[in-house]
Write a protein that holds these residues in place. Structure first.
Motif, short mmCIF file in Angstrom:
data_model
loop_
_atom_site.label_atom_id
_atom_site.label_comp_id
_atom_site.label_asym_id
_atom_site.label_seq_id
_atom_site.Cartn_x
_atom_site.Cartn_y
_atom_site.Cartn_z
N THR A 11 0.70 -1.40 0.02
CA THR A 11 0.20 -0.30 -0.03
C THR A 11 1.16 1.03 0.40
N ALA A 12 1.91 1.41 1.10
CA ALA A 12 2.97 2.35 0.91
C ALA A 12 3.53 2.51 -0.57
N LEU A 13 3.88 2.22 -0.38
CA LEU A 13 5.07 1.53 -2.33
C LEU A 13 3.56 2.53 -3.42
N LEU A 14 2.34 1.36 -3.08
CA LEU A 14 1.56 2.28 -4.66
C LEU A 14 1.05 4.20 -4.07
N LEU A 15 1.45 3.99 -2.74
CA LEU A 15 0.91 5.42 -2.19
C LEU A 15 1.66 6.78 -2.72
N ALA A 16 3.07 6.23 -2.57
CA ALA A 16 4.29 6.66 -2.62
C ALA A 16 4.34 7.65 -4.19
N PRO A 17 3.78 7.46 -5.14
CA PRO A 17 3.72 9.09 -6.52
C PRO A 17 2.90 9.70 -6.49
N ALA A 18 1.50 9.19 -5.47
CA ALA A 18 1.24 10.56 -5.78
C ALA A 18 1.37 11.18 -3.67
N SER A 19 1.59 10.45 -3.16
CA SER A 19 1.46 11.25 -1.76
C SER A 19 3.12 12.39 -2.26
N LEU A 20 4.39 11.92 -3.10
CA LEU A 20 4.86 12.64 -3.21
C LEU A 20 4.43 14.09 -4.44
N TRP A 21 3.94 13.61 -5.01
CA TRP A 21 2.94 14.53 -6.23
C TRP A 21 2.17 15.54 -4.95
N PHE A 22 1.12 15.30 -4.24
CA PHE A 22 1.19 15.99 -2.99
C PHE A 22 1.52 16.47 -2.79
N VAL A 23 2.44 16.00 -2.16
CA VAL A 23 4.10 16.84 -1.34
C VAL A 23 4.54 18.52 -2.05
N ALA A 24 4.98 18.01 -3.39
CA ALA A 24 5.70 18.90 -4.31
C ALA A 24 4.48 19.96 -4.79
N LEU A 25 3.34 19.89 -5.43
CA LEU A 25 2.34 20.34 -5.73
C LEU A 25 1.41 21.03 -4.62
N LEU A 26 1.56 20.86 -3.83
CA LEU A 26 0.89 21.40 -2.23
C LEU A 26 1.38 21.81 -1.29
N VAL A 27 1.72 20.91 -0.77
CA VAL A 27 2.75 21.41 1.07
C VAL A 27 3.55 22.30 0.45
N LEU A 28 4.69 21.94 -0.32
CA LEU A 28 5.80 23.17 -0.43
C LEU A 28 5.21 24.34 -0.42
N PRO A 29 4.21 24.69 -2.06
CA PRO A 29 4.12 25.64 -2.25
C PRO A 29 2.86 26.45 -1.07
N LEU A 30 3.15 25.84 -0.56
CA LEU A 30 2.29 26.73 1.08
C LEU A 30 2.38 26.82 2.07
N VAL A 31 4.12 25.93 2.05
CA VAL A 31 4.95 26.63 2.70
C VAL A 31 5.65 27.60 2.57
#
Length: 286
Positions: A11-31
């Motif tokens: 499950t973690a491996l399957l969610l990793a790509p989406a999680s990385l995109w989420f961090v890169a495109l949403l979390v980092l810009p907010l930071v």
């Protein structure tokens, strides 16, 4: 490795790509925006590193934009809901033939540019449009363009399909046998709607309201064109701060305040919907 650990790893491996995109495109810009909001405006505009809360303390300077947004955005959402629910109900429950054709008519405005459709409303609401038609029948001195009413008209027209489809999907999945059972138990049409149809369509209503509300909180084009610069939203204030006055730290503080307001509104709405849905399930079991 046990089966449970293997399942969690998969499950973690399957969610990793989406999680990385989420961090890169949403979390980092907010930071980045948060860091900018704590800085100062450089002499030539832009961002200068600092650590200050002056930008947040100066938020009341844009009180008009916040007030207009917090009044017109929820009001526009409610108007979209009032128009969308009967339409979605008609399409999902009443229509038997030509349903696909009617659905295409609902999404037909999306086939053209949002900018062009908004410009069309400028023509309709200006002096040569609807006011001239009203003047022809004796109703004079009607001003529509550059008013909050014009902005609300543009909001309802532009965002109505986004409210219709989530409600339509909920109503389309509704088990018709429940409606028949309600009638067999001598419930009238209004009682059936209040006790069966509306509760079961609540997920679509909440989804449509959140979708429209979140987009309206950042709306820029409709207030700019139909409001004529007299009806400012927070989106208009952000464009002014970032592109014209180049006060990036203050604009970032306004953006963070907008994000905080939306998170609060979404959290309260989801909690209310969860409680309401739970109480409805208990009533249905009884």
């Amino acid at each position: 490795m046990t089966a449970s650990r293997r399942s969690r790893l998969t499950t973690a491996l399957l969610l990793a790509p989406a999680s990385l995109w989420f961090v890169a495109l949403l979390v980092l810009p907010l930071v980045v925006v948060l860091v900018f909001s704590l800085g100062e405006r450089a002499e030539a505009g832009g961002y200068q590193p600092a650590l200050t809360l002056d930008n947040y303390l100066n938020l009341p300077a844009r009180l008009t934009a916040f007030t207009n947004t917090l009044i017109l955005a929820p009001l526009g959402m409610v108007l979209c809901l009032l128009f969308a629910y009967p339409l979605a109900y008609f399409l999902a429950i009443r229509v038997r033939r030509a349903k696909l054709f009617l659905l295409i008519l609902v999404i037909l405005p999306f086939w053209t540019s949002f900018l062009l459709r908004t410009y069309a409303w400028i023509i309709l609401l200006s002096g040569r449009g609807i006011p001239s038609w009203l003047e022809a029948v004796g109703i004079e001195d009607v001003r529509l363009i550059n008013t909050p009413l014009a902005v609300l008209i543009g909001i309802v027209y532009g965002y109505l399909p986004l409210m219709v489809f989530p409600i339509y999907v909920s109503l389309e999945r509704l088990d018709r046998r429940l409606l028949e059972a309600s009638g067999d138990l001598y419930a009238g049409p209004f009682a059936t709607f209040r006790q069966v149809t509306l509760p079961l369509s609540l997920p679509g209503v909440v989804t449509g309201c959140l979708l429209v509300f979140i987009l309206l909180m950042g709306e820029f084009l409709i207030p700019q064109l139909l409001g004529g610069g007299k009806v400012f939203f927070i989106g208009n204030a952000l464009v002014d701060l970032f592109l014209q006055s180049r006060n990036w730290p203050y604009g970032s503080a306004v953006a963070m305040a907008l994000v905080a307001i939306m998170l609060l509104a979404v959290g309260v709405t989801m909690r209310w919907a969860r409680r309401l849905g739970g109480s409805q399930r208990e009533v249905s079991l009884l």
